[in-house]
Write an enzyme that holds these catalytic residues in place. Structure first.
Site, PDB file in Angstrom:
ATOM      1  N   SER A  60       0.829  -1.212   0.000  1.00  0.00           N
ATOM      2  CA  SER A  60       0.000   0.000   0.000  1.00  0.00           C
ATOM      3  C   SER A  60       0.863   1.262   0.000  1.00  0.00           C
ATOM      4  CB  SER A  60      -0.897   0.031   1.237  1.00  0.00           C
ATOM      5  OG  SER A  60      -1.657  -1.143   1.329  1.00  0.00           O
TER       6      SER A  60
HETATM    7  N1  SAH Z   1      -1.324  -4.755   4.135  1.00  0.00           N
HETATM    8  C1  SAH Z   1      -0.596  -4.993   2.902  1.00  0.00           C
HETATM    9  C2  SAH Z   1      -1.447  -4.673   1.694  1.00  0.00           C
HETATM   10  C3  SAH Z   1      -1.427  -5.800   0.767  1.00  0.00           C
HETATM   11  S1  SAH Z   1      -2.564  -5.798  -0.559  1.00  0.00           S
HETATM   12  C4  SAH Z   1       0.708  -4.262   2.877  1.00  0.00           C
HETATM   13  O1  SAH Z   1       0.979  -3.440   3.755  1.00  0.00           O
HETATM   14  O2  SAH Z   1       1.502  -4.517   1.973  1.00  0.00           O
HETATM   15  C5  SAH Z   1      -3.878  -6.815   0.086  1.00  0.00           C
HETATM   16  C6  SAH Z   1      -3.545  -8.213   0.478  1.00  0.00           C
HETATM   17  O3  SAH Z   1      -4.787  -8.811   0.881  1.00  0.00           O
HETATM   18  C7  SAH Z   1      -3.000  -9.104  -0.628  1.00  0.00           C
HETATM   19  O4  SAH Z   1      -1.807  -9.688  -0.210  1.00  0.00           O
HETATM   20  C8  SAH Z   1      -4.086 -10.158  -0.834  1.00  0.00           C
HETATM   21  O5  SAH Z   1      -3.606 -11.442  -1.168  1.00  0.00           O
HETATM   22  C9  SAH Z   1      -4.743 -10.170   0.526  1.00  0.00           C
HETATM   23  N2  SAH Z   1      -6.104 -10.711   0.556  1.00  0.00           N
HETATM   24  C10 SAH Z   1      -7.110 -10.548  -0.342  1.00  0.00           C
HETATM   25  N3  SAH Z   1      -8.220 -11.211   0.048  1.00  0.00           N
HETATM   26  C11 SAH Z   1      -7.899 -11.807   1.244  1.00  0.00           C
HETATM   27  C12 SAH Z   1      -8.614 -12.645   2.144  1.00  0.00           C
HETATM   28  N4  SAH Z   1      -9.874 -13.016   1.932  1.00  0.00           N
HETATM   29  N5  SAH Z   1      -7.973 -13.077   3.245  1.00  0.00           N
HETATM   30  C13 SAH Z   1      -6.687 -12.713   3.512  1.00  0.00           C
HETATM   31  N6  SAH Z   1      -5.950 -11.936   2.684  1.00  0.00           N
HETATM   32  C14 SAH Z   1      -6.552 -11.491   1.568  1.00  0.00           C
END
Ligand code: SAH
Length: 210
Positions: A60
């Protein structure tokens, strides 16, 4: 490249964009974001932008991480926080500076495997991860003081609401791609309040694990 200098510049930019909480600014100034991005993109790690991290996912944007954290923590101090979407691990690492325990769920096994190694290398002792579907939450450690969802969905997952303490806050991007907004949910005894915040762009919250 001098990462410490670049990090300080990023902090200055976030102050300029309105982030005020000194603890959060300090956390941004402490966590080595370059360790959470692929090697070939490290030179961009302290730009205020999202970056690809493989597996079709992104780390993000620092402003969004700071803003979500600021809204969530305003006038509160938390012991236990749940994050849905570990991804790169950066948001969890920021939270780990600010609360006692961070529980974080990721549905992509390969990505979580890599991110866990980063947490180990940086010696985070208060981040606990689960390979699973974040829609289900992590009931074993509930209730949580706060929940941060870092992937967008059309409706608030009921399990997450159930695992939140009364009076606790959840921040979650709601809406279709191109029309997402951050919502701040405050749980009440029998209902919850919704406050609509900024428009945002997040990857979708999916079902199941892979
Ligand atoms: N918090 C992260 C943002 C990553 S983007 C950071 O700081 O980098 C969002 C993430 O959510 C992705 O890795 C994706 O695989 C995950 N995601 C999407 N749906 C999900 C679910 N149902 N359960 C757990 N993770 C999920």
């Amino acid at each position: 490249m001098n990462f410490a200098e670049a990090r300080q510049q990023l902090v200055n930019e976030l102050i300029h964009e309105g982030i005020q909480n000194p603890n959060i600014l300090n956390a941004i100034n402490t966590v080595p974001r370059h360790d959470f991005v692929p090697k070939e993109l490290q030179y961009l790690a302290y730009n205020n932008s999202a970056l690809p991290i493989g597996f079709e996912q992104t780390i993000s944007q620092p402003y969004v991480v700071a803003k979500m954290t600021e809204v969530l923590l305003k006038d509160k101090s938390y012991k236990k926080i749940l994050e849905v979407g570990t991804g790169s691990g950066y948001q969890a690492a920021i939270l780990a500076q600010l609360v006692d325990e961070v529980y974080s769920i990721e549905r992509i096994e390969g990505l979580l495997h890599r991110t866990k190694k980063i947490f180990e290398a940086l010696q985070y002792k208060n981040i606990f991860t689960l390979y699973g579907d974040g829609n289900l939450g992590w009931p074993e450690h509930a209730p949580y003081d706060a929940i941060v969802v870092t992937a967008a969905t059309n409706s608030i997952p009921i399990n997450l609401l159930e695992q939140l303490k009364v009076g606790g806050r959840m921040i979650i991007p709601i809406g279709e791609p191109g029309h997402q907004e951050l919502q701040l949910i405050t749980k009440r005894e029998k209902s919850y309040d919704v406050r609509v915040l900024d428009p945002v762009i997040f990857v979708p919250l999916k079902s199941g694990k892979i």
